[in-house]
Design an enzyme around this catalytic site. Sequence first.
Site, short mmCIF file in Angstrom:
data_model
loop_
_atom_site.label_atom_id
_atom_site.label_comp_id
_atom_site.label_asym_id
_atom_site.label_seq_id
_atom_site.Cartn_x
_atom_site.Cartn_y
_atom_site.Cartn_z
N GLU A 93 -27.71 99.07 35.33
CA GLU A 93 -28.69 99.68 36.37
C GLU A 93 -30.03 98.80 36.60
OE1 GLU A 93 -29.57 102.91 34.21
OE2 GLU A 93 -31.24 102.28 33.04
N CYS A 106 -36.60 95.76 39.12
CA CYS A 106 -36.47 96.25 37.15
C CYS A 106 -34.94 95.97 37.73
CB CYS A 106 -36.99 97.90 36.88
SG CYS A 106 -36.27 97.71 34.90
N CYS A 113 -26.51 95.62 24.49
CA CYS A 113 -27.94 95.07 23.67
C CYS A 113 -27.74 94.74 22.90
CB CYS A 113 -29.34 95.25 24.27
SG CYS A 113 -30.35 94.53 23.10
N CYS A 117 -33.54 98.28 18.57
CA CYS A 117 -34.47 98.33 18.73
C CYS A 117 -33.94 100.43 18.84
CB CYS A 117 -35.03 98.61 20.28
SG CYS A 117 -35.61 96.35 20.06
N CYS A 120 -34.71 102.83 21.92
CA CYS A 120 -33.49 101.94 22.59
C CYS A 120 -32.45 102.62 22.75
CB CYS A 120 -33.85 100.74 22.94
SG CYS A 120 -33.30 100.24 24.82
N CYS A 353 -34.92 102.93 31.03
CA CYS A 353 -34.34 101.80 30.65
C CYS A 353 -33.04 102.52 29.75
CB CYS A 353 -35.06 101.53 29.45
SG CYS A 353 -34.50 100.74 28.76
N1 SAH Z 1 -34.99 93.72 26.23
C1 SAH Z 1 -36.06 93.22 26.92
C2 SAH Z 1 -36.46 94.14 27.58
C3 SAH Z 1 -35.82 95.39 28.40
S1 SAH Z 1 -36.03 96.22 27.94
C4 SAH Z 1 -37.04 93.92 25.88
O1 SAH Z 1 -37.09 94.90 24.91
O2 SAH Z 1 -38.24 93.32 26.11
C5 SAH Z 1 -37.90 96.56 28.51
C6 SAH Z 1 -38.76 97.30 27.97
O3 SAH Z 1 -38.44 99.27 28.13
C7 SAH Z 1 -39.06 97.45 26.61
O4 SAH Z 1 -40.91 96.98 26.37
C8 SAH Z 1 -38.16 98.28 25.65
O5 SAH Z 1 -38.79 98.16 24.89
C9 SAH Z 1 -38.74 99.55 26.59
N2 SAH Z 1 -38.10 100.60 25.94
C10 SAH Z 1 -37.04 100.76 25.56
N3 SAH Z 1 -36.52 101.88 25.54
C11 SAH Z 1 -37.04 103.26 25.78
C12 SAH Z 1 -37.83 104.07 26.13
N4 SAH Z 1 -36.68 104.98 25.32
N5 SAH Z 1 -39.29 104.51 26.45
C13 SAH Z 1 -39.36 103.86 26.64
N6 SAH Z 1 -39.58 102.30 26.89
C14 SAH Z 1 -38.48 101.68 26.25
FE1 SF4 Z 2 -32.43 95.64 23.93
FE2 SF4 Z 2 -33.36 97.67 24.12
FE3 SF4 Z 2 -34.87 96.27 22.31
FE4 SF4 Z 2 -35.28 95.19 25.25
S1 SF4 Z 2 -35.31 97.56 23.78
S2 SF4 Z 2 -34.57 94.55 23.03
S3 SF4 Z 2 -32.73 96.67 25.21
S4 SF4 Z 2 -32.45 96.81 22.65
#
Ligand code: SAH
Ligand code: SF4
Length: 375
Positions: A93, A106, A113, A117, A120, A353
């Site tokens: 997306e 974005c 991924c 995390c 996420c 995200c």
């Molecule tokens: N992988 C990269 C970029 C994509 S994620 C990274 O982690 O930086 C973009 C941002 O969204 C990151 O700061 C991530 O931690 C945040 N994010 C992921 N899941 C989320 C959620 N459920 N609610 C809010 N922010 C989230």
């Molecule tokens: Fe990957 Fe989500 Fe962690 Fe970003 S926040 S590195 S997209 S798992």
Amino acid sequence: MSEKTNLLGLDAAALERFFAELGEKPFRARQVLRWIHRGGASSFAEMSDIAKSLRARLEETAVIEAPRVVSDTVAADATRKFLLDVGNANAIETVFIPEDDRGTLCISTQAGCGMECRFCSTGRQGFNRNLTTAEIIGQLWLAARALRGAVARLPRAGDAAGEPCEDRPVSNVVLMGMGEPLLNFDNVVPALRLMLDDNAYGLSRRRVTVSTSGIVPLIDRLRDECPVALAVSLHAPTDALRDRIMPINRKYPLAELLAACRRYLDRAPRDFITFEYVMLAGVNDGPGHADELVRLLADVPSKVNLIPFNPFPDSGFERSPREAIRVFSERLNAAGLVTTTRKTRGDDIDAACGQLAGRIKDRTRRVQRLTRMAT
Ligand code: SAH
Ligand code: SF4
């Protein structure tokens, strides 16, 4: 049969090589770059200043191909989300966020991924594959075409009458969609170069942001090869807590990550690093966490961006209450850390995200599981 080359994914240097192989002059690369990226051309037929014979050769050897748009949805707050098919049941997306003084796109860099995390939904899907350069820059190309005419065109240096041009509603790009951009380094950097190239999108380095979970050696490599604005997903002020919610911290703990951030600042287009901090109720959002964060960032010029957690099914986390976010933010600000809180945008279309693409993928997996069970 030889595969046709997708010119959408070639930066200026690669396009020059492509034309050299055809026995053509390097300026052809510049011309075609402008048609594709500034003009939004999707066929060679429309490239009117290129000789017919060369256009015919291009038809035989090359294509201009972006991912297929599966859906294009506009939220009540004008946030616009594109869901794109990148094959093999993988969807990614791209989200456009219009604001008064800018338009931010974005974009995604991987299907899924692998960083796991905990908070996420993209991480929950697992890693599917790296996107190609064409698929990464294709998101900007598609959005620029879709949004053309939506905003009055700003005059740009180097414009001349009769040249292909376009409206420019996208003023900023953030690599904050699905995926860890630095783990797809070789495809991401040519896409960044196209974003910066005056013959393509002409964005300044300050307006292109790579967001990373903190892959230390690749932060150094980005600094050396293509420094743009850097955002680091921090989300916890101590190793103990970060280890729990971001497994990458066990490999590159905070001290190493912050040292890489300081090194990055030597070449960065901005004189601070943005630290993203997702607000998880009862996990990382207390006043004590704020104080630890202030101490941690004491010697790194920083801005902190608090992100209210976007819930998804079975995440096991909850969004911090609005009041907790306000108190946390004030505590950081009072200690001299510039802090902003991200507005939640596009809630009604799941523009946060990983949400929608996650659902499609999950459905596919379910279908695969059911199919396996049935055979
Ligand atoms: N992988 C990269 C970029 C994509 S994620 C990274 O982690 O930086 C973009 C941002 O969204 C990151 O700061 C991530 O931690 C945040 N994010 C992921 N899941 C989320 C959620 N459920 N609610 C809010 N922010 C989230
Ligand atoms: Fe990957 Fe989500 Fe962690 Fe970003 S926040 S590195 S997209 S798992």
